[in-house]
Design a protein around this motif. Structure first.
Motif, PDB file in Angstrom:
ATOM      1  N   ARG A 414       0.823  -1.207   0.000  1.00 29.51           N
ATOM      2  CA  ARG A 414       0.000   0.000   0.000  1.00 29.51           C
ATOM      3  C   ARG A 414       0.859   1.260   0.000  1.00 29.51           C
ATOM      4  N   MET A 415       1.973   1.201   0.727  1.00 33.92           N
ATOM      5  CA  MET A 415       2.868   2.361   0.777  1.00 33.92           C
ATOM      6  C   MET A 415       3.460   2.621  -0.602  1.00 33.92           C
ATOM      7  N   ASP A 416       3.859   1.544  -1.281  1.00 31.16           N
ATOM      8  CA  ASP A 416       4.447   1.692  -2.620  1.00 31.16           C
ATOM      9  C   ASP A 416       3.427   2.304  -3.574  1.00 31.16           C
ATOM     10  N   GLU A 417       2.214   1.771  -3.514  1.00 29.56           N
ATOM     11  CA  GLU A 417       1.125   2.275  -4.355  1.00 29.56           C
ATOM     12  C   GLU A 417       0.926   3.772  -4.173  1.00 29.56           C
ATOM     13  N   ALA A 418       0.929   4.197  -2.904  1.00 31.64           N
ATOM     14  CA  ALA A 418       0.601   5.586  -2.587  1.00 31.64           C
ATOM     15  C   ALA A 418       1.841   6.480  -2.630  1.00 31.64           C
ATOM     16  N   GLY A 419       2.984   5.894  -2.946  1.00 29.45           N
ATOM     17  CA  GLY A 419       4.209   6.691  -2.985  1.00 29.45           C
ATOM     18  C   GLY A 419       4.633   7.178  -1.610  1.00 29.45           C
ATOM     19  N   ILE A 420       4.259   6.407  -0.572  1.00 32.70           N
ATOM     20  CA  ILE A 420       4.609   6.805   0.787  1.00 32.70           C
ATOM     21  C   ILE A 420       5.983   6.239   1.132  1.00 32.70           C
ATOM     22  N   ALA A 463      -5.597   0.293   3.936  1.00 33.62           N
ATOM     23  CA  ALA A 463      -5.827   1.466   3.074  1.00 33.62           C
ATOM     24  C   ALA A 463      -5.470   2.741   3.829  1.00 33.62           C
ATOM     25  N   PHE A 464      -4.934   3.701   3.089  1.00 33.92           N
ATOM     26  CA  PHE A 464      -4.589   4.980   3.716  1.00 33.92           C
ATOM     27  C   PHE A 464      -5.766   5.952   3.717  1.00 33.92           C
ATOM     28  N   GLU A 465      -6.876   5.554   3.090  1.00 33.92           N
ATOM     29  CA  GLU A 465      -8.077   6.397   3.159  1.00 33.92           C
ATOM     30  C   GLU A 465      -9.123   5.631   3.951  1.00 33.92           C
ATOM     31  N   TYR A 471      -4.596   5.482   7.989  1.00 33.23           N
ATOM     32  CA  TYR A 471      -5.068   6.864   7.795  1.00 33.23           C
ATOM     33  C   TYR A 471      -4.691   7.724   9.011  1.00 33.23           C
ATOM     34  N   TYR A 474      -1.007   8.374   9.236  1.00 33.60           N
ATOM     35  CA  TYR A 474      -0.630   9.350   8.227  1.00 33.60           C
ATOM     36  C   TYR A 474      -0.971  10.767   8.692  1.00 33.60           C
TER      37      TYR A 474
END
Ligand code: ARG
Length: 587
Positions: A414-420, A463-465, A471, A474
């Motif tokens: 998920r971090m890779d996906e979101a560029g985190i 998920a970050f949302e 979330y 973050y």
């Protein structure tokens, strides 16, 4: 400190009293229509029924009386007689400053601190932990943190399952594999070897192997039962083995629990209270609490008023062994002697509800502890997407370490996906993924009402949302980064003077902490704090979108917002801490 809602309740209570109406009608709460006003009081409706008057008329009178109150900017009457209340700017400022000055960010401590035991975790020696143990650990840990934050004297106890048939199985399995060990020689009297005869991997392999063998082989089952009975009767070689099994198992469990950030004050187990059982039973017998029934010794716990049948608690089985309820009663004796708790919380799967009902009634009947002071904190099951209790792909129970690994991997994806975490080194990324994965699992569990079942869905949890652990982490990390930049620019926080609606709404959210904590603790319901912290993070997001901090030119406004951001981070981290979540410095 006193929340704004409580201060307003006092003012409104006085206004009701002045009309000859009960003061408690003045109760003020967060409004259902925050777009109209942040607070409301519904007391006029109940007052109208009491006084046989029109509720809008009463509300109008109350509103008239509040006129000129420095806490209140305006009031309005909505619908049948709801009173909407808008606090004054001075009230917002004063409240925000008080929150910022309070080391507890607005949360009060208990009026009367008590001594509590929280019994949670409850893994079984040599049996792999399953998601039920995970839930117990996550909820129990949050309750121990919450209880301490509220000011109670909490002792947590893992209450290892180390005294049942599984120990007999381990003994017979070891005897199959290494029959020449001195533990099996009845004539050997020690000293026993200091090193354990098996390692952690052996243990996890041996129990399922023995249990499977006993299932198809009657004689083998008999041997395991006999070994269990001999162990319980104090056979020295078996007791020495038990010590090894517990130590080896504990080392593995400690690794798992450390990885989860969960700690226990006591690592006691069922076996520790065995020495107390004979005297306890004699005492029960002498006081006429027990009965003989079909060769077993029981305590009847059924009551006249029972709607469903309550079977008796079996103290000693017809084979002469102590059972689960026996060790639980002896554990109460032990805790009375060593801790003398005012209350005990048992954080265990709701499916054990009847067991605890029996134990609590028996403890009460036997005079060990009044049943109101024993609480079963039950919870629902974790299901797979098929709606059945969650298992591994192969159909076995999930090992905790594997579960944490899975969460870690999902978090990383998920971090890779979101560029985190872009640009951070591997060690930092690993640390962040670990915190995010753990937060995902814990928050997904805690955000539900305890008793509801939920579906294990790592994609959703990580998920970050949305209402998730990631979330919230973050949100905390974003705040930290703002504050770091402010510090780099030499900016200083100042007096908080909320002006815009989003600033005021954030103060209202912050001010709700005390009420949320009170209610979460009273109900043993971490999800109430989850709601609060999610609401807080969202209020901050709306504030931040509407009110620039660093770019703000007006120094008074900027320093006020900076102070608000600082306060928000402090409360956010406090609540995350109570939930057992830890935010990284950056991501
Ligand atoms: N070992 C038990 C199990 O796995 C849980 C223990 C709960 N605590 C207690 N005092 N009975 O189901």
């Amino acid at each position: 400190m006193t929340s704004l809602a409580t201060q307003l309740s006092v003012r409104l209570g006085a206004a009701f009293a002045a009309q000859g109406l009960p003061e408690d009608l003045g109760q003020v709460q967060g409004s259902d229509r925050p777009d109209l006003a942040p607070y409301q009081c519904n007391g006029a409706l109940a007052a109208a029924r009491l006084a046989k008057k029109n509720p809008r008329d009463i509300a109008t009178q109350i509103a008239a009386q509040l006129e000129g109150d420095p806490l209140i900017a305006s009031t309005s009457i909505a619908g049948p007689g709801f009173l909407n209340i808008v606090p004054s700017d001075a009230a917002y400022s004063a409240q925000a400053s008080a929150l910022a000055a309070d080391p507890r960010c607005g949360a009060n401590t208990a009026d009367t601190p008590i001594k509590l035991v929280i019994d949670f975790g409850g893994p079984n020696v040599a049996k792999p932990m399953h998601v039920g143990h995970l839930r117990s650990s996550v909820i129990g840990d949050s309750l121990q943190r919450m209880g301490r934050f509220v000011g109670h004297d909490v002792t947590s106890d893992i209450h290892l399952g180390d005294w049942g048939l599984q120990m007999g199985h381990l003994i017979t399995q070891l005897q199959e594999e290494q029959p020449d060990l001195p533990y099996f020689d009845v004539d050997f009297n020690g000293p026993w070897p200091a090193d354990p005869p098996v390692g952690l991997d052996d243990l996890s392999r041996m129990y399922p192997q023995a249990a499977a063998a006993a299932k198809v082989d009657e004689a083998r089952m008999k041997r395991s039962r006999k070994a269990t009975a001999e162990l319980q009767a104090g056979r020295a070689g078996y007791l020495a083995l038990l010590k090894h099994f517990i130590a080896v198992s504990r080392a593995g469990l400690e690794t798992d629990f450390n990885a989860m950030g969960v700690h226990f004050d006591l690592w006691k187990g069922e076996s520790d209270v065995n020495p107390l059982i004979p005297a306890m039973i004699e005492d029960f017998k002498a006081r006429g609490v027990t009965e003989e029934s079909q060769g077993a010794l029981i305590i009847r716990v059924a009551r006249e008023a029972d709607k469903k049948e309550q079977p008796p608690l079996i103290l000693v089985s017809s084979e002469g062994s102590a059972l689960y309820g026996t060790t639980d009663l002896a554990t109460i004796v032990d805790r009375n002697q060593n801790i003398a708790p005012d209350r005990t919380l048992y954080v265990v799967d709701q499916r054990q509800g009847q067991h605890f009902e029996q134990v609590f009634r028996a403890a009460d009947k036997a005079g060990l502890m009044a049943e109101e002071r024993l609480e079963h904190i039950g919870f629902g099951t974790v299901n797979g997407k098929d709606g059945k209790p969650f298992k591994t792909r192969e159909g076995g129970v999930m090992r905790l370490a594997d579960l944490l690994d899975m969460a870690n991997t999902a978090a990383r994806a998920r971090m890779d996906e979101a560029g985190i975490g872009e640009g951070l080194d591997a060690a930092a990324l690993g640390d962040i993924a670990r915190k995010v994965g753990l937060a995902a699992i814990k928050f997904a569990d805690l955000r539900n009402q305890r008793l509801t079942n939920y579906v294990f869905d790592l994609d959703r949890f990580t998920a970050f949302e949305g209402k998730t652990g990631p979330y919230l982490l973050y949100a905390a990390v974003r705040l930290k980064s703002i504050l770091r930049k402010a510090a780099d620019q030499g900016l200083k926080p100042g007096p908080i003077q909320p002006q815009r609606a989003e600033e005021k709404a954030l103060v209202v959210a912050l001010d709700g902490f005390d009420a949320a904590l009170k209610s979460a603790w009273a109900k043993r319901a971490p999800h109430i704090l989850c709601e609060h912290v999610f609401e807080l993070a969202q209020s901050f997001s709306r504030f931040y979108a509407a009110c620039p901090i660093l770019p703000e030119k007006d120094e008074a406004v900027r320093s006020s917002r900076l102070a608000l951001a600082e306060l928000t981070l402090r409360q956010l981290e406090t609540v995350l801490g109570i939930l057992g979540l830890e935010a990284p410095e950056r991501m």
